[in-house]
Design a protein around this motif. Sequence first.
Motif, PDB file in Angstrom:
ATOM      1  N   ALA A 224      46.904  52.472  41.661  1.00 50.33           N
ATOM      2  CA  ALA A 224      48.244  52.725  42.195  1.00 50.33           C
ATOM      3  C   ALA A 224      48.211  53.883  43.184  1.00 50.33           C
ATOM      4  CB  ALA A 224      49.215  53.031  41.060  1.00 50.33           C
ATOM      5  N   SER A 225      48.809  53.659  44.361  1.00 45.70           N
ATOM      6  CA  SER A 225      49.013  54.747  45.315  1.00 45.70           C
ATOM      7  C   SER A 225      50.271  55.500  44.919  1.00 45.70           C
ATOM      8  CB  SER A 225      49.161  54.206  46.737  1.00 45.70           C
ATOM      9  OG  SER A 225      47.954  53.660  47.203  1.00 45.70           O
ATOM     10  N   GLY A 226      50.256  56.797  45.102  1.00 50.30           N
ATOM     11  CA  GLY A 226      51.438  57.576  44.767  1.00 50.30           C
ATOM     12  C   GLY A 226      51.170  59.049  44.922  1.00 50.30           C
ATOM     13  N   GLY A 227      52.256  59.822  45.070  1.00 49.04           N
ATOM     14  CA  GLY A 227      52.112  61.259  45.219  1.00 49.04           C
ATOM     15  C   GLY A 227      51.310  61.584  46.471  1.00 49.04           C
ATOM     16  N   PRO A 228      50.274  62.409  46.341  1.00 54.75           N
ATOM     17  CA  PRO A 228      49.502  62.812  47.523  1.00 54.75           C
ATOM     18  C   PRO A 228      48.346  61.882  47.856  1.00 54.75           C
ATOM     19  CG  PRO A 228      48.791  64.077  45.638  1.00 54.75           C
ATOM     20  CD  PRO A 228      49.892  63.172  45.143  1.00 54.75           C
ATOM     21  N   PHE A 229      48.243  60.712  47.191  1.00 54.05           N
ATOM     22  CA  PHE A 229      47.081  59.846  47.358  1.00 54.05           C
ATOM     23  C   PHE A 229      47.465  58.531  48.030  1.00 54.05           C
ATOM     24  CE2 PHE A 229      46.327  62.217  43.323  1.00 54.05           C
ATOM     25  CZ  PHE A 229      45.348  63.062  43.815  1.00 54.05           C
ATOM     26  N   LEU A 230      46.662  58.132  49.012  1.00 59.48           N
ATOM     27  CA  LEU A 230      46.814  56.846  49.677  1.00 59.48           C
ATOM     28  C   LEU A 230      45.514  56.076  49.488  1.00 59.48           C
ATOM     29  CD1 LEU A 230      48.409  54.902  51.480  1.00 59.48           C
ATOM     30  CD2 LEU A 230      47.422  56.068  53.463  1.00 59.48           C
ATOM     31  N   VAL A 231      45.596  54.967  48.749  1.00 59.69           N
ATOM     32  CA  VAL A 231      44.410  54.174  48.427  1.00 59.69           C
ATOM     33  C   VAL A 231      44.160  53.172  49.538  1.00 59.69           C
ATOM     34  CG1 VAL A 231      43.332  52.674  46.718  1.00 59.69           C
ATOM     35  CG2 VAL A 231      44.927  54.456  45.986  1.00 59.69           C
ATOM     36  N   GLY A 232      42.910  53.125  50.031  1.00 63.10           N
ATOM     37  CA  GLY A 232      42.574  52.198  51.101  1.00 63.10           C
ATOM     38  C   GLY A 232      42.588  50.757  50.611  1.00 63.10           C
ATOM     39  N   GLN A 233      41.559  50.345  49.881  1.00 61.52           N
ATOM     40  CA  GLN A 233      41.495  49.014  49.272  1.00 61.52           C
ATOM     41  C   GLN A 233      41.817  49.202  47.799  1.00 61.52           C
ATOM     42  OE1 GLN A 233      40.983  46.113  50.863  1.00 61.52           O
ATOM     43  NE2 GLN A 233      41.242  44.942  48.982  1.00 61.52           N
ATOM     44  N   SER A 234      43.034  48.838  47.391  1.00 64.14           N
ATOM     45  CA  SER A 234      43.511  49.203  46.057  1.00 64.14           C
ATOM     46  C   SER A 234      42.993  48.286  44.954  1.00 64.14           C
ATOM     47  CB  SER A 234      45.042  49.201  46.034  1.00 64.14           C
ATOM     48  OG  SER A 234      45.541  47.908  46.331  1.00 64.14           O
ATOM     49  N   ARG A 235      42.410  47.131  45.296  1.00 63.22           N
ATOM     50  CA  ARG A 235      41.997  46.169  44.272  1.00 63.22           C
ATOM     51  C   ARG A 235      40.478  46.025  44.257  1.00 63.22           C
ATOM     52  NH1 ARG A 235      41.276  40.535  43.596  1.00 63.22           N
ATOM     53  NH2 ARG A 235      42.104  39.746  41.607  1.00 63.22           N
ATOM     54  N   ALA A 236      39.903  46.114  43.050  1.00 66.97           N
ATOM     55  CA  ALA A 236      38.460  45.952  42.870  1.00 66.97           C
ATOM     56  C   ALA A 236      38.210  44.821  41.878  1.00 66.97           C
ATOM     57  CB  ALA A 236      37.834  47.247  42.354  1.00 66.97           C
ATOM     58  N   THR A 237      37.298  43.908  42.214  1.00 69.07           N
ATOM     59  CA  THR A 237      36.968  42.776  41.346  1.00 69.07           C
ATOM     60  C   THR A 237      35.898  43.184  40.339  1.00 69.07           C
ATOM     61  OG1 THR A 237      37.501  41.211  43.116  1.00 69.07           O
ATOM     62  CG2 THR A 237      36.140  40.401  41.295  1.00 69.07           C
ATOM     63  N   LEU A 238      36.147  42.887  39.058  1.00 69.11           N
ATOM     64  CA  LEU A 238      35.226  43.273  37.988  1.00 69.11           C
ATOM     65  C   LEU A 238      34.508  42.078  37.372  1.00 69.11           C
ATOM     66  CD1 LEU A 238      37.527  45.853  36.143  1.00 69.11           C
ATOM     67  CD2 LEU A 238      35.928  46.263  38.021  1.00 69.11           C
ATOM     68  N   GLY A 239      35.049  40.876  37.522  1.00 68.60           N
ATOM     69  CA  GLY A 239      34.421  39.692  36.940  1.00 68.60           C
ATOM     70  C   GLY A 239      34.758  39.534  35.467  1.00 68.60           C
ATOM     71  N   ASP A 240      33.848  38.915  34.704  1.00 73.32           N
ATOM     72  CA  ASP A 240      34.046  38.707  33.267  1.00 73.32           C
ATOM     73  C   ASP A 240      33.444  39.871  32.490  1.00 73.32           C
ATOM     74  OD1 ASP A 240      35.108  36.305  34.044  1.00 73.32           O
ATOM     75  OD2 ASP A 240      33.302  35.133  33.562  1.00 73.32           O
ATOM     76  N   LEU A 241      34.142  40.294  31.433  1.00 73.60           N
ATOM     77  CA  LEU A 241      33.666  41.402  30.602  1.00 73.60           C
ATOM     78  C   LEU A 241      33.563  40.938  29.154  1.00 73.60           C
ATOM     79  CD1 LEU A 241      35.696  44.480  31.952  1.00 73.60           C
ATOM     80  CD2 LEU A 241      33.358  43.799  32.493  1.00 73.60           C
ATOM     81  N   ARG A 242      32.355  41.056  28.594  1.00 80.30           N
ATOM     82  CA  ARG A 242      32.154  40.740  27.184  1.00 80.30           C
ATOM     83  C   ARG A 242      32.700  41.874  26.316  1.00 80.30           C
ATOM     84  NH1 ARG A 242      27.268  39.916  29.565  1.00 80.30           N
ATOM     85  NH2 ARG A 242      26.454  41.782  28.533  1.00 80.30           N
ATOM     86  N   PRO A 243      32.855  41.671  25.016  1.00 78.54           N
ATOM     87  CA  PRO A 243      33.338  42.750  24.139  1.00 78.54           C
ATOM     88  C   PRO A 243      32.451  43.994  24.241  1.00 78.54           C
ATOM     89  CG  PRO A 243      33.383  40.660  22.979  1.00 78.54           C
ATOM     90  CD  PRO A 243      32.681  40.397  24.284  1.00 78.54           C
ATOM     91  N   GLY A 244      33.061  45.128  24.534  1.00 78.69           N
ATOM     92  CA  GLY A 244      32.324  46.379  24.658  1.00 78.69           C
ATOM     93  C   GLY A 244      31.641  46.588  25.988  1.00 78.69           C
TER      94      GLY A 244
END
Length: 326
Positions: A224-244
């Motif tokens: 999330a962009s907000g306050g004093p921060f401006l995020v360039g590319q705000s979304r990052a792909t993580l893929g599938d995550l197993r438990p832990g």
Amino acid sequence: MRLADALMLLVCLAACQVVLGQEMILFADDHYKALGEPLIAAAPVGPVLQAGQDDLVRIAIDNRGRLDGLISTGVFGQAGEAALERQEEVKAIDALNLVASLKSIPEVEVLTPEVNLSQLSSGEAATIQFAVRPSPSARGSYDLPLEVRYERQIDVKVSAGLVYPLLLPGRSTQTITLEVMPLGKSMRAERVRSSLRPGANGSLDLVIRNLLPSTVRNCSATLASGGPFLVGQSRATLGDLRPGQVALASFQIQTDRGVAPVEYQMACTIDYDGGSAALTFPVTVGSSGSLPANLGWLAVPAVALAAIALLVRRRRSRPAFGGRYR
């Protein structure tokens, strides 16, 4: 003072009033007139809230007022009183008796009515805080009005060594943007690494762990962009995550130039098939002259290289066996 000089002074003061948009109030025997007034700026320090949870909102306010000039009126008097008046006139850019109030909106109730500060001189900053209560259904960004009322010195009179300031009320209205995130325990911010500095582009690396007993698919992290921060590319792909299992989300962030080098709260939403989670975590903004966090590891090798270079230099300057120093 001659009549022509007095008329010229009045013309100059009137011109300054037109340019600066300030009241020109003078006592009859004024020696000086300062040009300038307070300029109040505000920004949230911890703008991320959890829905349905009472919390504290910290707001950094600072006075950016500057002295645009100090005019001599041409009135002659005692040197001591003139010097004291000159010293006191420059306080025209200070804010006195400040009262800050954050206004409620339907989604966020403000529980603290007002916060008081006795003084905020030019160049000074302070942190104030308000207790708030986001509604359980609140989601996303919300703008809350912040009003700061204060008094400012419009003129000052010095008589017999005593100072008599003339004060007028002032007001500054700001908008404070807060982010409200839903509670979530399916994900956790395992580690945060940042290199944020005022007025510069920096990076943020966030290690995210899946706490669910099953694999989550098609994960993505949105900062999330907000306050004093401006995020360039705000979304990052993580893929599938197993438990832990953990995954790394990296972001590029532009930080405002005037931001204070303190700790801030940021928020990230983790979306996956069939659900989502909200994470909040602290990030620290370093001073403009500090070494970025992701380059700190260079400090030790640099010291080691310097030591090796010094050792080699000494060995080269040592005379051959049997020689002597002169």
